[in-house]
Design a protein around this motif. Structure first.
Motif, PDB file in Angstrom:
ATOM      1  N   GLY A 108      -6.568   3.275  -4.326  1.00 28.05           N
ATOM      2  CA  GLY A 108      -6.584   2.097  -3.458  1.00 28.05           C
ATOM      3  C   GLY A 108      -6.797   2.510  -2.021  1.00 28.05           C
ATOM      4  N   PRO A 109      -7.276   1.566  -1.197  1.00 30.26           N
ATOM      5  CA  PRO A 109      -7.546   1.915   0.205  1.00 30.26           C
ATOM      6  C   PRO A 109      -6.271   2.254   0.970  1.00 30.26           C
ATOM      7  N   SER A 110      -6.454   2.865   2.120  1.00 31.06           N
ATOM      8  CA  SER A 110      -5.323   3.195   2.982  1.00 31.06           C
ATOM      9  C   SER A 110      -4.530   1.915   3.297  1.00 31.06           C
ATOM     10  N   GLY A 111      -3.227   2.004   3.164  1.00 30.21           N
ATOM     11  CA  GLY A 111      -2.375   0.856   3.463  1.00 30.21           C
ATOM     12  C   GLY A 111      -2.180  -0.084   2.287  1.00 30.21           C
ATOM     13  N   SER A 112      -2.745   0.256   1.115  1.00 31.06           N
ATOM     14  CA  SER A 112      -2.664  -0.657  -0.028  1.00 31.06           C
ATOM     15  C   SER A 112      -1.309  -0.598  -0.745  1.00 31.06           C
ATOM     16  N   GLY A 113      -0.503   0.445  -0.439  1.00 33.47           N
ATOM     17  CA  GLY A 113       0.834   0.513  -1.031  1.00 33.47           C
ATOM     18  C   GLY A 113       1.054   1.669  -1.993  1.00 33.47           C
ATOM     19  N   LYS A 114       0.132   2.623  -2.028  1.00 32.59           N
ATOM     20  CA  LYS A 114       0.237   3.744  -2.984  1.00 32.59           C
ATOM     21  C   LYS A 114       1.520   4.559  -2.779  1.00 32.59           C
ATOM     22  N   THR A 115       1.739   4.964  -1.519  1.00 32.98           N
ATOM     23  CA  THR A 115       2.930   5.775  -1.231  1.00 32.98           C
ATOM     24  C   THR A 115       4.195   4.961  -1.481  1.00 32.98           C
ATOM     25  N   THR A 116       4.154   3.696  -1.088  1.00 34.04           N
ATOM     26  CA  THR A 116       5.315   2.824  -1.310  1.00 34.04           C
ATOM     27  C   THR A 116       5.648   2.768  -2.796  1.00 34.04           C
ATOM     28  N   LEU A 117       4.620   2.598  -3.631  1.00 31.60           N
ATOM     29  CA  LEU A 117       4.847   2.496  -5.072  1.00 31.60           C
ATOM     30  C   LEU A 117       5.383   3.817  -5.642  1.00 31.60           C
ATOM     31  N   ILE A 118       4.760   4.926  -5.282  1.00 35.06           N
ATOM     32  CA  ILE A 118       5.179   6.207  -5.859  1.00 35.06           C
ATOM     33  C   ILE A 118       6.599   6.549  -5.382  1.00 35.06           C
ATOM     34  N   ASN A 119       6.935   6.159  -4.151  1.00 34.05           N
ATOM     35  CA  ASN A 119       8.302   6.398  -3.654  1.00 34.05           C
ATOM     36  C   ASN A 119       9.341   5.588  -4.428  1.00 34.05           C
ATOM     37  N   LEU A 120       8.956   4.384  -4.844  1.00 34.15           N
ATOM     38  CA  LEU A 120       9.886   3.575  -5.642  1.00 34.15           C
ATOM     39  C   LEU A 120      10.027   4.155  -7.048  1.00 34.15           C
ATOM     40  N   LEU A 121       8.882   4.482  -7.669  1.00 34.62           N
ATOM     41  CA  LEU A 121       8.920   4.977  -9.051  1.00 34.62           C
ATOM     42  C   LEU A 121       9.655   6.310  -9.143  1.00 34.62           C
ATOM     43  N   SER A 122       9.688   7.060  -8.029  1.00 45.95           N
ATOM     44  CA  SER A 122      10.364   8.358  -8.039  1.00 45.95           C
ATOM     45  C   SER A 122      11.736   8.294  -7.370  1.00 45.95           C
ATOM     46  N   CYS A 123      12.216   7.084  -7.141  1.00 45.31           N
ATOM     47  CA  CYS A 123      13.586   6.875  -6.633  1.00 45.31           C
ATOM     48  C   CYS A 123      13.837   7.513  -5.269  1.00 45.31           C
ATOM     49  N   LEU A 124      12.770   7.632  -4.452  1.00 45.16           N
ATOM     50  CA  LEU A 124      12.976   8.076  -3.072  1.00 45.16           C
ATOM     51  C   LEU A 124      13.344   6.868  -2.216  1.00 45.16           C
ATOM     52  N   ASP A 125      13.044   5.686  -2.748  1.00 48.57           N
ATOM     53  CA  ASP A 125      13.256   4.449  -2.007  1.00 48.57           C
ATOM     54  C   ASP A 125      13.672   3.396  -3.041  1.00 48.57           C
ATOM     55  N   ALA A 126      14.365   2.367  -2.575  1.00 47.10           N
ATOM     56  CA  ALA A 126      14.816   1.324  -3.504  1.00 47.10           C
ATOM     57  C   ALA A 126      14.006   0.047  -3.284  1.00 47.10           C
ATOM     58  N   PRO A 127      13.699  -0.683  -4.369  1.00 41.50           N
ATOM     59  CA  PRO A 127      12.894  -1.901  -4.222  1.00 41.50           C
ATOM     60  C   PRO A 127      13.654  -3.028  -3.515  1.00 41.50           C
ATOM     61  N   SER A 128      12.905  -3.906  -2.847  1.00 42.87           N
ATOM     62  CA  SER A 128      13.513  -5.103  -2.251  1.00 42.87           C
ATOM     63  C   SER A 128      13.848  -6.102  -3.351  1.00 42.87           C
TER      64      SER A 128
END
Ligand SMILES: Nc1ncnc2c1ncn2[C@@H]1O[C@H](COP(=O)(O)OP(=O)(O)OP(=O)(O)O)[C@@H](O)[C@H]1O
Ligand SMILES: [Mg+2]
Length: 232
Positions: A42-62
């Motif tokens: 996906g293009p820059s800013g599309s949410g790739k890092t956000t998604l991978i951070n959630l799936l790998s439990c580095l971040d918690a979903p809203s």
């Protein structure tokens, strides 16, 4: 191997900045099985890092539900997320993050040092062989090529025998050919049941994965199964 290792429904990650809300991830459903290799495009800013951070439990979903290796993750605090990650998730980064004064072997054994474990005899040799670096064990990072440095980082991630390996733009600093060989290495590693999730800008690498998911504005806009036939 059809066991689901990650399952997410209605996954959202919103950032609030003053009156503005950034919908970095806006309702994603995804299910990943053991031994599956999934690339996120996906293009820059599309949410790739956000998604991978959630799936790998580095971040918690809203919002939404997320189960990783049998544990429900939504709503957990950071110290609880650490517990879910421990021993289950291995990480590989674009910048490799090797310590320059440590040899390849010492870099690879670092995660065990952090966990207070002593390396199992031959495990280091085993993982270095898996990534094709048996002959570089005593080298320092600055004596390696970029592709070799990333292989060291992958070996380091494998030391704890994770169930899931995540890599955010692991080939971002590598030329195309080297990047492709890293994707092929990832593919080999999935044969042992390891699930691998990778973000990339390079659509050409998509056919190494079992599934290529494309994001736009925080939503999945396409899902393909290029899935090259697996070697018997
Ligand atoms: N901490 C944050 N606070 C506010 N907005 C954020 C934050 N982190 C990310 N965003 C926004 O969320 C959106 C998705 O960002 P993300 O980093 O997931 O994109 P990406 O697909 O990984 O991009 P790239 O290909 O450039 O790495 C972007 O609009 C970004 O500006
Ligand atoms: Mg990113």
């Amino acid at each position: 191997m059809n066991n689901t290792i990650i399952e997410a429904h209605g996954l959202k990650r919103y950032y609030h900045r003053g009156a503005e809300t950034v919908k970095a991830l806006d309702g994603v459903d995804i299910s990943i099985r053991e031994g599956e290799m999934v690339s996120i495009l996906g293009p820059s800013g599309s949410g790739k890092t956000t998604l991978i951070n959630l799936l790998s439990c580095l971040d918690a979903p809203s919002e939404g539900t997320l189960t990783v290796a049998g544990k429900s993750v939504a709503g957990l605090e950071e110290d609880q997320l650490v517990e879910v990650r421990r021993g289950v998730l291995g990480f590989v980064f674009q910048q490799f993050h090797l310590l320059p004064t440590l040899t390849v072997t010492e870099n690879v054994e670092l995660p065990l040092t952090f966990l207070g474990r002593t390396p199992v005899p031959n495990r280091t040799k085993e993982v270095l062989a898996m990534v094709g670096l048996s002959d570089r064990a005593t080298h320092l990072p600055n004596e390696l090529s970029g592709g070799q440095m990333q292989r060291v980082a992958i070996a380091r991630a494998l030391m704890i025998e994770p169930k899931i390996l995540v890599a955010d733009e692991p080939t971002g600093n590598l030329d195309r050919k080297t990047g492709e060989s890293i994707f092929q290495l990832f593919r080999q590693l999935t044969t042992k049941g390891l699930a691998i999730i990778i973000t990339t800008h390079n659509t050409a690498f998509g056919d190494e994965a079992d599934r290529a998911i494309t994001l736009e504005d925080g939503k999945i806009v396409s899902e393909e199964t290029p899935g090259r036939p697996r070697a018997a």
